[in-house]
Structures are given as C-alpha cells and as structure tokens.
Design a protein around this motif. Structure first.
Motif, PDB file in Angstrom:
ATOM      1  N   ILE A  54       0.863  -1.169   0.000  1.00 23.74           N
ATOM      2  CA  ILE A  54       0.000   0.000   0.000  1.00 23.74           C
ATOM      3  C   ILE A  54       0.906   1.228   0.000  1.00 23.74           C
ATOM      4  O   ILE A  54       1.655   1.447   0.955  1.00 23.74           O
ATOM      5  CB  ILE A  54      -0.889   0.029   1.252  1.00 23.74           C
ATOM      6  CG1 ILE A  54      -1.574  -1.325   1.431  1.00 23.74           C
ATOM      7  CG2 ILE A  54      -1.910   1.142   1.153  1.00 23.74           C
ATOM      8  CD1 ILE A  54      -1.962  -1.597   2.867  1.00 23.74           C
ATOM      9  N   LEU A  55       0.863   1.985  -1.076  1.00 27.46           N
ATOM     10  CA  LEU A  55       1.686   3.196  -1.144  1.00 27.46           C
ATOM     11  C   LEU A  55       0.927   4.343  -0.504  1.00 27.46           C
ATOM     12  O   LEU A  55      -0.298   4.413  -0.607  1.00 27.46           O
ATOM     13  CB  LEU A  55       1.988   3.547  -2.589  1.00 27.46           C
ATOM     14  CG  LEU A  55       2.813   2.547  -3.391  1.00 27.46           C
ATOM     15  CD1 LEU A  55       2.954   3.023  -4.833  1.00 27.46           C
ATOM     16  CD2 LEU A  55       4.193   2.360  -2.762  1.00 27.46           C
ATOM     17  N   LEU A  56       1.640   5.235   0.157  1.00 23.51           N
ATOM     18  CA  LEU A  56       0.992   6.427   0.687  1.00 23.51           C
ATOM     19  C   LEU A  56       1.798   7.639   0.241  1.00 23.51           C
ATOM     20  O   LEU A  56       2.973   7.778   0.585  1.00 23.51           O
ATOM     21  CB  LEU A  56       0.932   6.381   2.217  1.00 23.51           C
ATOM     22  CG  LEU A  56       0.275   7.604   2.854  1.00 23.51           C
ATOM     23  CD1 LEU A  56      -1.204   7.679   2.508  1.00 23.51           C
ATOM     24  CD2 LEU A  56       0.438   7.601   4.370  1.00 23.51           C
ATOM     25  N   LEU A  57       1.173   8.479  -0.553  1.00 25.53           N
ATOM     26  CA  LEU A  57       1.832   9.693  -1.018  1.00 25.53           C
ATOM     27  C   LEU A  57       1.429  10.829  -0.087  1.00 25.53           C
ATOM     28  O   LEU A  57       0.248  11.130   0.049  1.00 25.53           O
ATOM     29  CB  LEU A  57       1.407  10.003  -2.455  1.00 25.53           C
ATOM     30  CG  LEU A  57       1.679   8.878  -3.457  1.00 25.53           C
ATOM     31  CD1 LEU A  57       1.014   9.157  -4.793  1.00 25.53           C
ATOM     32  CD2 LEU A  57       3.184   8.685  -3.657  1.00 25.53           C
ATOM     33  N   VAL A  58       2.417  11.413   0.583  1.00 28.26           N
ATOM     34  CA  VAL A  58       2.120  12.463   1.559  1.00 28.26           C
ATOM     35  C   VAL A  58       2.731  13.763   1.098  1.00 28.26           C
ATOM     36  O   VAL A  58       3.900  13.807   0.699  1.00 28.26           O
ATOM     37  CB  VAL A  58       2.737  12.132   2.934  1.00 28.26           C
ATOM     38  CG1 VAL A  58       2.198  13.076   4.002  1.00 28.26           C
ATOM     39  CG2 VAL A  58       2.423  10.712   3.306  1.00 28.26           C
ATOM     40  N   GLY A  59       1.950  14.820   1.180  1.00 24.55           N
ATOM     41  CA  GLY A  59       2.500  16.113   0.823  1.00 24.55           C
ATOM     42  C   GLY A  59       1.415  17.169   0.787  1.00 24.55           C
ATOM     43  O   GLY A  59       0.221  16.843   0.865  1.00 24.55           O
ATOM     44  N   PRO A  60       1.803  18.433   0.645  1.00 25.99           N
ATOM     45  CA  PRO A  60       0.840  19.527   0.600  1.00 25.99           C
ATOM     46  C   PRO A  60      -0.077  19.407  -0.617  1.00 25.99           C
ATOM     47  O   PRO A  60       0.226  18.657  -1.551  1.00 25.99           O
ATOM     48  CB  PRO A  60       1.714  20.771   0.479  1.00 25.99           C
ATOM     49  CG  PRO A  60       3.103  20.343   0.780  1.00 25.99           C
ATOM     50  CD  PRO A  60       3.183  18.896   0.490  1.00 25.99           C
ATOM     51  N   PRO A  61      -1.171  20.150  -0.631  1.00 30.40           N
ATOM     52  CA  PRO A  61      -2.089  20.074  -1.768  1.00 30.40           C
ATOM     53  C   PRO A  61      -1.414  20.537  -3.051  1.00 30.40           C
ATOM     54  O   PRO A  61      -0.560  21.414  -3.038  1.00 30.40           O
ATOM     55  CB  PRO A  61      -3.211  21.057  -1.392  1.00 30.40           C
ATOM     56  CG  PRO A  61      -3.077  21.298   0.060  1.00 30.40           C
ATOM     57  CD  PRO A  61      -1.645  21.067   0.412  1.00 30.40           C
ATOM     58  N   GLY A  62      -1.824  19.923  -4.141  1.00 32.39           N
ATOM     59  CA  GLY A  62      -1.387  20.384  -5.461  1.00 32.39           C
ATOM     60  C   GLY A  62       0.038  20.044  -5.825  1.00 32.39           C
ATOM     61  O   GLY A  62       0.585  20.608  -6.768  1.00 32.39           O
TER      62      GLY A  62
END
Ligand SMILES: Nc1ncnc2c1ncn2[C@@H]1O[C@H](COP(=O)(O)OP(=O)(O)OP(=O)(O)O)[C@@H](O)[C@H]1O
Length: 848
Positions: free
Chosen positions: A429-437
C-alpha cells in the motif's frame, strides 16, 4: 340355489344404505362401486323369482294410509306376509319406490339371506338403525318403521360379501320381535300404498313437487338419471311414490328422511317433503353460485395466463422483449458467462435467481432480490487486466507526466522493479504524503497508466460511518454496498489501482470505526476474503493496488500507517514551479482555452513573477488556475478581434489577474524578533517570533498566537532556559527580575503547535534581554530542552524551501538533522549556509 349361496347369509353393507349412486351427496363410497341397476331385474340372472308370494294378512293393515274425504282408495295389489325377516340399514332409510343393490356381510347375515331365498315370497324388511353400527343391530337399535322389499337377485361379489338387489314395496311397522338374534324376524304391520285418483286437493302439492324437481334438474344433472328411472315405474301423478322419490333425492338428514318414511298421511308427508325440497333447492342454487364464482375466477386466471403465454410466444417469435422477469434473469445469466465466479457465489446467485423466479414482480422483495443479483453479476469476478510491468515504459510515463519529483519517481520505480521480480505489484500500500497540489493524484494516475491498470479514486476523508466502507446489510431500506465494492463494479477488473484520498482525514464516530474497516480492506492478510455486508459473499481485493494520499502523517491511525509505504512529496521551489508551468501547465491550459500554442506567449520572466506574487503555495494547483485565467482571457481577446499573438509581459499580469496576492515576503527585523521555520500540511512557512517587555513593575511572562500545548510548553522552556542561563549568555543579571515579558508568534489567527520553535523563541527572548538585534538573513528551527540541548525536528525540506522563498540563506538546524539536509537535492541546497548545532550556546554565538 347352489351350495355356496345356500351357505351365505346376507347383511346390508353399512355403506350400502343410501338409495342409489345418484344420490346427490352420499357419505359412503362403496355404493358407487355397485353396478347400475336396471329397472327390471334380468330374469336369467335372477336367483329368486317373484312368484308365489304369500298372501298378507290384510286385516292387519292400518287405515293411516287412507286420506280422508272423497278418496277413491285402491289397495296395493300384493298381499304381504305377517312374519318378515329384516336387515338393518344405516345412514338413510330405504323408501318403497326404490330399487337398489345392497352389499351384505356373509358372516353375520347368511342365515337371513338363506331364509329369504328359501321363502316363497322372497321378501325382506329393511329398517334404519339408530347408531349406524350394522354389527350391533339389536332390536332396541331399530327405528319402528321400515320398507318391505322384494329381493330380485343375489350375487357373491367378494369372498365375504353378497350383493342383493332389492325393490321397495311397502311401509311397515315392527309390531313384535319374533327373533332378536340374526336372522332377525319380526311381525309386520303394513301400510299399503294407495292410489289417490282425481284428488283435487293434492294436485297443487303434486305440481309443487314436480316444479321443484324440475328446478333442481338443471342444477344437479344426477337428478336426471334418478328421475328417468322413477318415471319408468310410476306416473308422476301418483303422490305417494312421488313424495318418497322427492325425499330420497334430497340430502336431508337421516332423521328428517325417517320422518318422511314414518309419515303415512299423504298430505302431511307432501308438506314435509316440500320443505325438504325447497331447502335442497336453495342449497343447490347456493352451490351453483359458488361453483360459478370459482369457475369465473379460474377462467379469469386461466385467460390471463393464456394471454400472457401467447404474448410471450409472439414476442419471442418476433424477437421482441421477453417478459421483464425472464429478460432480467437472462441478462444476469449472460453476464455470468464472461466471469469466473467462485463456487459459493455461484450458489448464492442460483439461489437468488430461483427466488426471483417465484416472487411476485413488483413486490418489494422482488426489487431487493433483483438489485442484489444486479450487483452480484456486475462485479468483475475473476476478471483481471494484464500488468505491463515494463520498467522502461513506466519510467517514460512518469517522466512524461511529471516534471522534477526525481526522488518520488525513483521510489516508485523501485517499487515497480520489485513487483516485476515478484511477478505482482499487489500487496503493497503506497501512501503519497504532501501539501495540496504537489501531484499526488497525478502520480497515482501515472502509476496506473504505467502498469496498464484501470484507475479509480475516491476520498476516504470525512467517512464517519463504517457502512460506507463495508456496506449496509440488505435488510436496510435502500441498502448499498460499500465504496470498495462500488469501485470494483465501476472499474470492471478485479485488479485496478484504487486511490484513497485524504487518508489523514478519515473520521471516527459512533457508527463504528471506519479506520479499522479500512485497515481490513487494505491489509493483504484480510482482503483476500473481503466481506461486504451488502454483498454477503466474499470478494478478493488482494489483487488491487492501493495508493493513499494525505497531507500529513500525524493524524493517520498508527495501525493503518504501519502497513503503508510512505512516499513524501514536499512542495516545489519557485524554479521547479517554473519548469512545471512551462512544460505542463501552460500547454494544458492553452489547449483547454481553445487557443493555438503560437497565439499566446508567456515568457519565463512573467511566469517567475506570477509564481512569486500570485502562486506562492507549495503545490502548483493555484499556479495552474492563474495560468488558466490568463489563457481564458486571451481567448476572449482573440474572439474580440485581436489577430496578433498575445505576449504576456510582467507588467500586464495585474491586468489579467488583479493586484498581486502576495507582497514580496521579507523577514521582519528588530530587537526581540527572530525568524523561525515551520512545517505545515500546506508546506513549509517562515514565522517571526516576537518578544517584548511590557513593563518593569513585576516579573511575568505572557504568550499569544494560538499556540498549542506543546508549543506553549516549548515557550516556557525557552523562558526558563534564558532566565536561568541569562548571565552565561550575557544578559544583565537583573533584567528578568521585574520584567513582564510578552512573547507572540504571528500570524495570530493561525493555530500552531509543535516543539520546533524552541530555539527561535529562546533567541527572541535573548535578543530582547540583551537589547541586541539578531543577524540579518538568519532563520532557525530546533527543539530546545531545559538544559539547552537542541533536538532534531521534521520537515527539513519544506523548511529549507520556505527559507529560500524569502531569500534567507543562513539557517540554524539541529545537528541531528544534518543527514536530512545532506540528502536534499542539490538545487534545493544550493546557496544555503546551514549551521548545525547541538547546544543552545552555539546558537547564541551565531545570533550576532
Ligand atoms: N511535478 C509535476 N509535473 C507536472 N504536473 C504536475 C506536477 N505536480 C503537480 N502537477 C499538476 O498539478 C495539478 C495538481 O496536482 P494533483 O491534483 O496531483 O495534486 P495533489 O497532490 O493530488 O493535490 P491534493 O492533495 O489537493 O489532492 C495537476 O494538474 C498535476 O498534473
């Protein structure tokens, strides 16, 4: 008489007592098995001839049979014997006009039959008994009135049974018992049949009987036969046989009929018979009405059924629609042909189809079953798209769609490479984390494209109800499967890429715990057998590639985060945004506005100012929007007549976009003011911590700026540290004695928390206490302990980017974060002077 027959005795079979098999309602069945009786006994079969009857004692006859008045009495021609053997009859009395076959039990009645057969007159009396038990025919069980009958024939019809055909002749009353054991013999008193010729008084009654019988005839066809037999023997004008015949036709009770037999007075008898006949007529009419109604209903149903069948046949012939139900069921079956349905599911489908075929179309349950079958048959059971797993191609797709993001792409390529070696990319399960856009969604989409899988995306943010994930049970009105089953139906393959947005915003409430339900879906151990409440059969989700997106990790439930492979996207530098804008956003927006690429020119210089003044956030969504505004407005200009290409120079930006949203960000400077670096889910930011002395009357410390608990404690630590270490740090010994200090962290409306501003706050206090302004172009971040240790913090990349944005190049960072800094891409680190510190004393030295 042959020997067998001589041995035989006769009795009335208990089932044989009703008059004939034409009796409308008969409680017995064996009577119907008896052969039809002809009106005239056949001579050759007759065992007993009817000659040589003994003369009856006519002086014994009673006068009750006579009708008073001007009656012309004609006595019945036969004289009958005084002494008469009798047989019992059950259920109904036997009337003088009747001819009937009776079955008698040899064992009990052989002597009686022998006696009759051997007598000259061949007569037997038939008398009704009270309890209908022919075996217990004792004298006190007999009614007093019976019918004298001539026996015409005796046949053996079974090993133990004889059939005798009898013809009724005359009423008699039992005067005396001669033998009370079989053979039963009595002394009879006869009531001879009388002819009532020209008796006007009786005519209306006779007519009434005849008319009622006529009315009964069409209602019960069986009466016809009876009547025919009767008319062959009697004239319809003979009132006595007519009355008896009419009575025998009815279904009146045993006692009612016996009453008729016992009523010798003809007028009284006829009146009673008329009552019974009328009752019979009413009953017959009621029966006919009921029968008609039933028939009508049946006809209606049959007609409907017939028409429906015909319609179906015609429709099928013409290739038109079948009836709804058949068409639906066929549709379900057709869908199944394309699928590999597990056995348990197939069984469920079969059961439901069977249920649907019997439920009434239009009933609520029919609807529920049809919907359920619809879901069951629309899911992609055993249907998988082939994975491409071509590493080169994947790299090309990722590069085509995304500028920069080198580290993110590398992580994804590693993941795909492992998948290629393992033969499967599922289970992670990949989780991409970061600010919007910053491209989380578009990276997910590119992964799906790269491996050739269908892509489905939905937000789990704000899901408070477990049922949204696991579905409602079918018993709920309007029940639906959960999101995952819905997704599977949508994508048509059982191995899509499913992107779950806002994993960090999944809620918990009293409707169960959606996070643990989500865990059940994502966990490779459990999702092989995923059980949706609505579906109620297991669906294999283990071939799905799940990719989550989130703005931060802090709020993701630990068990969920544990199972995820986190890939961070940390926001773009202005230079990166410029490249993204040039290579992707601008092209896309030009096409969307319907312009040709050569019709609009936005130079780099303009884009840079656009980024600086209108789109300063970490991601590029807002940048894309602003570019979109420019291209749309340009499109309008073309429509309004502009013919030359439009070049957007920096000075024109405000005409297209209005006043700049951001002033050039500058660090605030002054005594007691220090620039800190903070991480937020929206990206890194700089913040200026301010400290001031309100007065010198009393010692005090006050905090403002919407600080969270951790940050407040961090401020108190900074205060305690600076006060306690003041002298060592060069602060005037008495400074804090009477100073009431106020520490504020702008912007006051934004909630802040975390320990990473520890050294910044201590520095602000120190600057205030020493009355010295800190070095220009210095920003810092790091947690401070009471003993002056500087501890590591998170979000180095975001913080460095934030510092660059306001053109601060000198950063103080915890020594423990040096590795994070060193791992940053060169272009991020470029021009930055980072000072790594372990203790606050080192910070203090860097301030001035
Ligand atoms: N590195 C990049 N290269 C090219 N385009 C990009 C890049 N990063 C973002 N974009 C574009 O920016 C837009 C916004 O990106 P996207 O929707 O993927 O952001 P996101 O991180 O998923 O945001 P959110 O968290 O708000 O959902 C998209 O049109 C995307 O193609």
């Amino acid at each position: 008489m042959n020997t067998t027959k001589a041995k035989l005795t006769a009795m009335m079979d208990e089932n044989d007592t009703p008059p004939t098999n034409s009796t409308p309602i008969s409680a017995d069945s064996s009577i119907e098995e008896q052969p039809q009786v002809s009106t005239k006994p056949e001579q050759d079969e007759a065992i007993i001839s009817d000659s040589n009857l003994e003369q009856s004692n006519s002086s014994d006859t009673l006068s009750e049979g006579k009708v008073q008045g001007n009656t012309d009495l004609i006595s019945y021609k036969d004289a009958l014997p005084n002494i008469l053997p009798i047989l019992p009859v059950a259920n109904r009395p036997f009337f003088p006009h009747q001819i009937i076959p009776l079955v008698v039990e040899i064992a009990t009645w052989d002597k009686t039959i022998k006696m009759v057969a051997e007598s000259a007159h061949k007569l037997v009396g038939l008398v009704l008994i009270h309890n209908d038990n022919l075996e217990q025919a004792q004298p006190d069980n007999f009614y007093l009135m019976g019918t004298a009958c001539r026996v015409h024939r005796i046949n053996q019809v079974a090993e133990d049974k004889l059939q005798i055909v009898v013809e009724g002749l005359q009423r008699f009353r039992i005067e005396e018992w001669v033998s009370s054991q079989p053979p039963l013999v009595i002394r009879a008193n006869y009531y001879p049949e009388t002819r009532y010729k020209d008796l006007d008084e009786l005519k209306p009654y006779v007519l009434a009987i005849i008319n009622t019988i006529k009315e009964l005839l069409p209602l019960n066809p069986l009466y016809n036969e009876e009547l025919k037999v009767f008319l062959q023997r009697f004239s319809p004008e003979e009132p006595s046989p007519l009355a008896d015949f009419a009575a025998s036709l009815t279904t009146a009770t045993k006692t009612e009929l016996q009453d008729i037999l016992e009523t010798v007075h003809i007028l009284k008898r006829i009146e009673k018979v008329l009552l019974l006949l009328n009752k019979e007529l009413q009953q017959a009419k009621a029966q006919v009405e009921i029968r008609n109604q039933v028939e009508e209903n049946m006809e209606h149903h049959q007609r409907e059924f017939f028409l429906r069948e015909q319609l179906k046949a015609i429709q099928q012939e013409l290739g038109l629609e079948k009836d709804d139900r058949t068409a639906e069921i066929d549709k379900f079956k057709q869908r199944l042909e394309q699928l590999t349905v597990p056995e348990a599911v197939q069984k469920r489908i079969d059961d439901e189809i069977a249920k649907m075929s019997v439920l009434e179309v239009g009933s609520a349950e029919y609807g529920v079953t049809r919907n359920y079958l619809d879901w069951l048959t629309l899911l992609p059971w055993g249907k998988f798209s082939a994975d491409k797993l071509d590493i080169k191609l994947a790299r090309t797709v990722l590069d085509q769609d995304h500028e920069g993001l080198t580290d993110v792409k590398d992580r994804i390529m590693e993941f795909l490479a492992v998948g290629k070696l393992k033969g499967s990319i599922s289970g992670t399960i990949l989780l991409l984390v970061g600010p919007p856009g910053v491209g989380k969604t578009s990276i997910g989409r590119s992964i799906a494209n790269a491996v050739g899988r269908t892509f489905y995306r939905f937000s789990v943010g704000g899901i408070h109800d477990e049922a949204e994930i696991k579905g409602h049970r079918r018993t709920y009105i309007g029940a639906m499967p959960g999101k995952f089953v819905q997704a599977m139906k949508e994508v048509e393959y059982a191995n899509p890429v499913i992107m779950l947005d806002e994993v960090d915003k999944i809620g918990a409430s009293y409707h169960g715990d959606p996070a643990s339900a989500l865990l059940e879906v994502l966990d490779p151990e459990q999702n092989v057998d995923f059980l949706d409440h609505y579906l109620d059969v297991r669906f294999d989700l283990s071939k799905v590639l799940f990719i989550g997106t989130a703005n931060q990790l802090d709020t993701i439930p630990a068990p969920l985060l544990d199972r995820m492979e986190v890939i961070k996207l940390s926001g773009y530098l202005a230079s990166e945004k410029l490249q993204i804008a040039k290579k992707h956003l601008l092209k896309r927006q030009i096409t969307r506005s319907g312009l040709q690429p050569e019709q609009i020119i936005i130079p780099d210089e303009t884009l840079a100012i656009l980024i600086e003044s209108y789109a300063r956030e970490a991601g590029v969504r807002n940048l894309e929007k602003q570019i979109g505004s420019i291209t749309r407005k340009s499109a309008l200009q073309f429509l309004e007549g502009t013919s030359t290409p439009i070049t957007i120079t920096p000075d024109k930006l405000s005409t297209y976009l209005g006043k700049p949203i951001f002033e050039t960000e500058k660090a605030i400077r002054g005594m007691g003011v220090v620039t800190g670096l903070a991480w937020t889910p929206m990206g890194g930011v700089t913040l200026s911590v301010e400290a001031t002395c309100i007065h010198n009357y009393a010692r005090g410390f006050k905090l403002t700026g919407q600080l969270g608990d951790v940050m407040k404690e961090s401020a108190e630590i900074a205060y305690s540290y600076v006060v306690s270490q003041g002298e060592a740090l060069g602060v005037n010994k008495n400074f804090f004695e009477n100073a009431f200090i106020h520490l504020h962290v702008p912007a006051g409306a934004t909630p802040k928390d975390g320990p990473s501003a520890g050294i910044t706050m201590a520095s602000a206090l120190l600057s205030l206490a020493k009355g010295q302004t800190v070095n220009q172009e210095l920003a810092m971040t790091g947690e401070l302990t009471l003993t002056g240790q500087v501890l590591p913090i998170g979000g180095i990349r975001e913080k460095v980017i934030a510092a660059r944005r306001i053109k601060i190049n000198n950063l103080i960072l915890p020594e423990a974060n040096q590795r994070d800094f060193d791992e940053l891409p060169d272009y991020v680190r470029e021009g930055i002077n980072a000072y790594f510190v372990k203790e606050y004393s080192e910070v203090a030295k860097l301030l001035w």
